[in-house]
Design a protein around this motif. Structure first.
Motif, PDB file in Angstrom:
ATOM      1  N   LEU A   1      -4.522   8.458  -1.275  1.00  0.00           N
ATOM      2  CA  LEU A   1      -5.111   8.562   0.068  1.00  0.00           C
ATOM      3  C   LEU A   1      -5.737   7.239   0.508  1.00  0.00           C
ATOM      4  O   LEU A   1      -5.618   6.835   1.668  1.00  0.00           O
ATOM      5  N   MET A   2      -6.414   6.545  -0.377  1.00  0.00           N
ATOM      6  CA  MET A   2      -7.012   5.259  -0.032  1.00  0.00           C
ATOM      7  C   MET A   2      -5.923   4.225   0.316  1.00  0.00           C
ATOM      8  O   MET A   2      -6.085   3.421   1.246  1.00  0.00           O
TER       9      MET A   2
ATOM     10  N   LYS B   1      -4.757   4.931   3.815  1.00  0.00           N
ATOM     11  CA  LYS B   1      -5.739   4.497   4.812  1.00  0.00           C
ATOM     12  C   LYS B   1      -5.624   2.987   5.066  1.00  0.00           C
ATOM     13  O   LYS B   1      -5.669   2.522   6.204  1.00  0.00           O
ATOM     14  N   ARG B   2      -5.520   2.216   3.965  1.00  0.00           N
ATOM     15  CA  ARG B   2      -5.370   0.770   4.127  1.00  0.00           C
ATOM     16  C   ARG B   2      -4.054   0.429   4.848  1.00  0.00           C
ATOM     17  O   ARG B   2      -4.010  -0.479   5.665  1.00  0.00           O
TER      18      ARG B   2
ATOM     19  N   GLU C   1       0.828  -1.210   0.000  1.00  0.00           N
ATOM     20  CA  GLU C   1       0.000   0.000   0.000  1.00  0.00           C
ATOM     21  C   GLU C   1       0.858   1.255   0.000  1.00  0.00           C
ATOM     22  O   GLU C   1       0.505   2.267  -0.630  1.00  0.00           O
TER      23      GLU C   1
ATOM     24  N   LYS D   1      -2.559   2.279   7.104  1.00  0.00           N
ATOM     25  CA  LYS D   1      -2.780   2.564   8.517  1.00  0.00           C
ATOM     26  C   LYS D   1      -3.577   1.443   9.187  1.00  0.00           C
ATOM     27  O   LYS D   1      -3.299   1.059  10.338  1.00  0.00           O
ATOM     28  N   ALA D   2      -4.561   0.906   8.495  1.00  0.00           N
ATOM     29  CA  ALA D   2      -5.357  -0.186   9.064  1.00  0.00           C
ATOM     30  C   ALA D   2      -4.485  -1.425   9.289  1.00  0.00           C
ATOM     31  O   ALA D   2      -4.582  -2.114  10.327  1.00  0.00           O
TER      32      ALA D   2
END
Length: 215
Positions: free
Chosen positions: A58-59, A62-63, A42, A65-66
């Protein structure tokens, strides 16, 4: 029988618990490796689209970070499992130690079951008595038989005095009278020492010359 929950669970041993925890720890390690790989992918997507497609970048972040959040949770679970494994291993060591000490105490109790202080003292008294008897027997055996039991000490002393007087008389008879001896006079004449005639240098030189001519 428990109709609702089935059979009662058997007692879990320390060995079974440690085996299960290690198995779980291995599964968590594999899961963490998988999530770390996903997070790196990612991050690569976000870098490629940072200037081209902002929404895709940005997506991807986010992934990422998850995934990282799950990785942190797995790290916490692994730490808890490792701590629990260490505690169980220490508890198992303590249990084995106590079992060994308990077995030793039981063995000592069994050994001392047929013994008490009164029996020990009685046995030691018997040993001392037998040692005294052995010493008396040894002394009796080593004592000479028939020596000096029927002899009179006065008779022995009288006989000894007679022997001493006989020895003194014999010495007096063997002692010769003193003889006056004349002084020793030497019979040999003193040796006459002939004078040594010293040869001067000229005579020695002449003799050497005569010897060389004769040759």
């Amino acid at each position: 029988m428990n109709l609702f929950f089935g059979k009662a669970k058997s007692k879990t041993t320390a060995k079974d618990a440690i085996y299960k925890l290690r198995e779980t720890l291995g599964m968590l390690e594999k899961r963490q490796t998988f999530l770390e790989t996903k997070a790196e992918n990612e991050l690569k997507i976000a870098r490629l689209n940072a200037t081209k497609n902002r929404r895709v970048a940005l997506m991807a972040l986010k992934r990422k970070k998850a995934y990282e959040s799950n990785i942190e949770k797995i790290n916490g679970a692994r730490m808890t499992i490792e701590t629990q494994m260490m505690a169980i291993e220490n508890a198992n060591v303590n249990l084995e130690t106590m079992g060994a000490m308990r077995a030793g105490a039981e063995a000592m109790k069994n050994i001392h079951g047929s013994m008490d202080i009164d029996k020990v003292d009685a046995t030691m008294d018997d040993i001392r008595d037998q040692m005294d008897v052995a010493n008396e027997i040894s002394e009796a055996i080593s004592r000479p038989v028939g020596m000096g039991e029927d002899l009179d000490e006065d008779d022995l002393l009288n006989e000894l005095e007679e022997l001493e007087q006989e020895e003194l008389d014999a010495k007096m008879l063997e002692t010769p009278s003193p003889v006056v001896s004349a002084p020793n006079v030497p019979n040999s004449k003193p040796a006459y020492k002939q004078p040594v005639v010293e040869e001067d240098d000229e005579e020695a030189e002449l003799r050497a010359l005569q010897a060389s001519i004769a040759m």
